[in-house]
Design a protein around this motif. Structure first.
Motif, PDB file in Angstrom:
ATOM      1  N   ASN A   1       1.035  -0.737  -0.233  1.00 24.35           N
ATOM      2  CA  ASN A   1      -0.272  -0.212  -0.424  1.00 24.35           C
ATOM      3  C   ASN A   1       0.661   0.844   0.035  1.00 24.35           C
ATOM      4  OD1 ASN A   1      -2.698   1.159  -0.035  1.00 24.35           O
ATOM      5  ND2 ASN A   1      -2.896   1.198   1.993  1.00 24.35           N
ATOM      6  N   ILE A   2       1.670   1.066   0.446  1.00 20.96           N
ATOM      7  CA  ILE A   2       2.808   2.378   1.172  1.00 20.96           C
ATOM      8  C   ILE A   2       3.125   2.600  -0.835  1.00 20.96           C
ATOM      9  CG2 ILE A   2       5.119   3.615   2.162  1.00 20.96           C
ATOM     10  CD1 ILE A   2       4.458   1.609   4.226  1.00 20.96           C
ATOM     11  N   ILE A   3       4.099   1.357  -1.028  1.00 24.65           N
ATOM     12  CA  ILE A   3       4.549   1.782  -2.418  1.00 24.65           C
ATOM     13  C   ILE A   3       3.367   2.103  -3.854  1.00 24.65           C
ATOM     14  CG2 ILE A   3       5.153   0.110  -4.994  1.00 24.65           C
ATOM     15  CD1 ILE A   3       6.529  -1.464  -3.045  1.00 24.65           C
ATOM     16  N   HIS A   4       2.262   1.282  -3.547  1.00 30.05           N
ATOM     17  CA  HIS A   4       1.137   2.523  -4.092  1.00 30.05           C
ATOM     18  C   HIS A   4       1.243   3.636  -4.229  1.00 30.05           C
ATOM     19  CE1 HIS A   4      -2.702   2.784  -6.406  1.00 30.05           C
ATOM     20  NE2 HIS A   4      -2.871   2.779  -5.027  1.00 30.05           N
ATOM     21  N   HIS A   5       1.267   4.204  -3.065  1.00 32.87           N
ATOM     22  CA  HIS A   5       1.060   5.555  -3.014  1.00 32.87           C
ATOM     23  C   HIS A   5       1.929   6.757  -3.015  1.00 32.87           C
ATOM     24  CE1 HIS A   5      -2.532   5.855  -0.631  1.00 32.87           C
ATOM     25  NE2 HIS A   5      -3.226   4.754   0.081  1.00 32.87           N
ATOM     26  N   LEU A   6       3.358   5.946  -3.002  1.00 35.20           N
ATOM     27  CA  LEU A   6       4.736   6.638  -3.329  1.00 35.20           C
ATOM     28  C   LEU A   6       4.623   6.868  -4.863  1.00 35.20           C
ATOM     29  CD1 LEU A   6       6.817   6.121  -0.235  1.00 35.20           C
ATOM     30  CD2 LEU A   6       5.748   7.753  -1.242  1.00 35.20           C
ATOM     31  N   GLU A   7       3.882   5.594  -5.275  1.00 32.32           N
ATOM     32  CA  GLU A   7       3.910   5.616  -7.209  1.00 32.32           C
ATOM     33  C   GLU A   7       2.549   7.063  -7.284  1.00 32.32           C
ATOM     34  OE1 GLU A   7       4.268   1.492  -8.634  1.00 32.32           O
ATOM     35  OE2 GLU A   7       3.088   1.515  -8.162  1.00 32.32           O
ATOM     36  N   ASP A   8       2.055   7.135  -6.781  1.00 28.26           N
ATOM     37  CA  ASP A   8       1.265   8.546  -7.524  1.00 28.26           C
ATOM     38  C   ASP A   8       1.995   9.724  -7.032  1.00 28.26           C
ATOM     39  OD1 ASP A   8      -0.432   6.546  -7.766  1.00 28.26           O
ATOM     40  OD2 ASP A   8      -1.931   6.886  -5.802  1.00 28.26           O
ATOM     41  N   GLU A   9       3.409   9.463  -6.571  1.00 26.74           N
ATOM     42  CA  GLU A   9       4.059  10.512  -5.955  1.00 26.74           C
ATOM     43  C   GLU A   9       4.745  11.147  -7.273  1.00 26.74           C
ATOM     44  OE1 GLU A   9       4.698  11.156  -2.046  1.00 26.74           O
ATOM     45  OE2 GLU A   9       1.955  11.246  -1.305  1.00 26.74           O
ATOM     46  N   HIS A  10       4.932  10.073  -7.786  1.00 26.46           N
ATOM     47  CA  HIS A  10       6.213   9.347  -8.702  1.00 26.46           C
ATOM     48  C   HIS A  10       7.183  10.358  -7.481  1.00 26.46           C
ATOM     49  CE1 HIS A  10       3.515   9.557 -11.748  1.00 26.46           C
ATOM     50  NE2 HIS A  10       3.612  10.669 -11.258  1.00 26.46           N
ATOM     51  N   ASN A  11       7.867   9.243  -6.244  1.00 24.38           N
ATOM     52  CA  ASN A  11       8.556   8.849  -5.985  1.00 24.38           C
ATOM     53  C   ASN A  11       9.825   7.795  -5.990  1.00 24.38           C
ATOM     54  OD1 ASN A  11      10.082   8.774  -3.163  1.00 24.38           O
ATOM     55  ND2 ASN A  11       9.245  11.077  -2.994  1.00 24.38           N
ATOM     56  N   GLY A  12      11.074   8.247  -6.116  1.00 22.20           N
ATOM     57  CA  GLY A  12      12.143   7.154  -6.055  1.00 22.20           C
ATOM     58  C   GLY A  12      12.013   5.881  -4.712  1.00 22.20           C
ATOM     59  N   VAL A  13      11.633   6.146  -3.734  1.00 25.87           N
ATOM     60  CA  VAL A  13      11.233   5.947  -2.596  1.00 25.87           C
ATOM     61  C   VAL A  13      10.325   4.176  -3.160  1.00 25.87           C
ATOM     62  CG1 VAL A  13      10.502   5.092  -0.489  1.00 25.87           C
ATOM     63  CG2 VAL A  13      11.852   6.751  -0.802  1.00 25.87           C
ATOM     64  N   ALA A  14       9.568   4.411  -4.009  1.00 23.16           N
ATOM     65  CA  ALA A  14       8.600   3.364  -4.562  1.00 23.16           C
ATOM     66  C   ALA A  14       9.229   2.018  -5.116  1.00 23.16           C
ATOM     67  CB  ALA A  14       7.962   3.461  -4.857  1.00 23.16           C
ATOM     68  N   ASP A  15      10.608   2.934  -6.158  1.00 22.48           N
ATOM     69  CA  ASP A  15      10.953   2.198  -7.061  1.00 22.48           C
ATOM     70  C   ASP A  15      11.470   1.790  -6.210  1.00 22.48           C
ATOM     71  OD1 ASP A  15      10.118   3.171  -8.967  1.00 22.48           O
ATOM     72  OD2 ASP A  15      11.384   5.044  -9.467  1.00 22.48           O
ATOM     73  N   ALA A  16      12.806   2.176  -5.217  1.00 25.34           N
ATOM     74  CA  ALA A  16      14.127   1.531  -4.059  1.00 25.34           C
ATOM     75  C   ALA A  16      13.179   0.709  -2.962  1.00 25.34           C
ATOM     76  CB  ALA A  16      14.142   2.960  -3.285  1.00 25.34           C
ATOM     77  N   MET A  17      12.148   0.210  -2.546  1.00 24.28           N
ATOM     78  CA  MET A  17      11.103  -0.455  -2.083  1.00 24.28           C
ATOM     79  C   MET A  17      10.594  -1.752  -2.960  1.00 24.28           C
ATOM     80  SD  MET A  17       7.919   1.975   0.355  1.00 24.28           S
ATOM     81  CE  MET A  17       7.114   0.469   1.233  1.00 24.28           C
TER      82      MET A  17
END
Length: 198
Positions: free
Chosen positions: A177-193
């Protein structure tokens, strides 16, 4: 650097790759009066046998380079992506947090000769310029003279602390769920996760 057990990264291949991919770092050293000084600059990583070497250069007008003449140790900080993580993204009530990747490297500094600086600058150009970009051998003599305005250094790495705080302490559902929300923000943390899952 305090790193909770969940978030410690010890894989040196991953750490070296992180430094290579996030070369804009902060070097911290201490002046003779005890005051800490910091400069933000690009850093290249080299391997010399078993040793890791970090290479960079200061503008000669920057007084921080003088601290390397009498410092036994300096600190270099590499920062990756970071993001706010809302507690509303969890399946239960909890506090929000901040996820990030950061590496702190300690090492012994040494100043470089002009010839060594030239070699490091050539490597810097080769690393960051496009195929048809600037090369040492196609720069004008006037531009090349600017080498006299920089002071190069090498840091022989003695200790590395790597923090990959990427919600590893969350259950699978919360993590996704955190990945999903961070992807919406185009944040590099989602890719790192996502990389951490592989």
């Amino acid at each position: 650097m305090y790193i909770p057990k969940y978030y410690q990264e010890h894989n040196m291949n991953k750490i070296k790759a992180f430094i290579h991919d996030h070369p804009f770092a902060t070097i911290v050293s201490t002046a003779e009066n005890g005051r800490p000084l910091a400069t933000h600059l690009p850093i290249l990583i080299h391997e010399d046998g078993e040793s890791l070497i970090l290479a960079g250069h200061f503008a000669k007008a920057n007084p921080q380079w003088h601290t390397l003449e009498h410092s036994d140790e300096v600190l270099i900080i590499f920062q990756g992506p970071d993001a706010y993580v809302s507690s509303t993204w969890y399946g239960h009530e909890d506090v929000p947090t901040w996820d990030y990747q950061s590496i702190q490297v300690y090492g012994q500094p040494a100043l470089l000769t002009e010839g060594e600086v030239k070699q490091d600058l050539i490597q810097l150009l080769n690393r960051f310029e496009k195929k048809d970009g600037a090369r040492w051998d196609n720069l004008s003599e006037e531009t090349l003279q600017q080498i006299h305005g920089v002071v190069g250094f090498h840091i022989t790495v003695s200790e590395v602390f790597a923090a990959y705080k990427l919600s590893q302490n969350r259950n699978h559902t919360d993590y996704q769920n955190i990945i999903h929300h961070l992807e919406d923000e185009h944040n590099g943390v989602a890719d790192a996760m996502k990389d951490e899952q592989d």
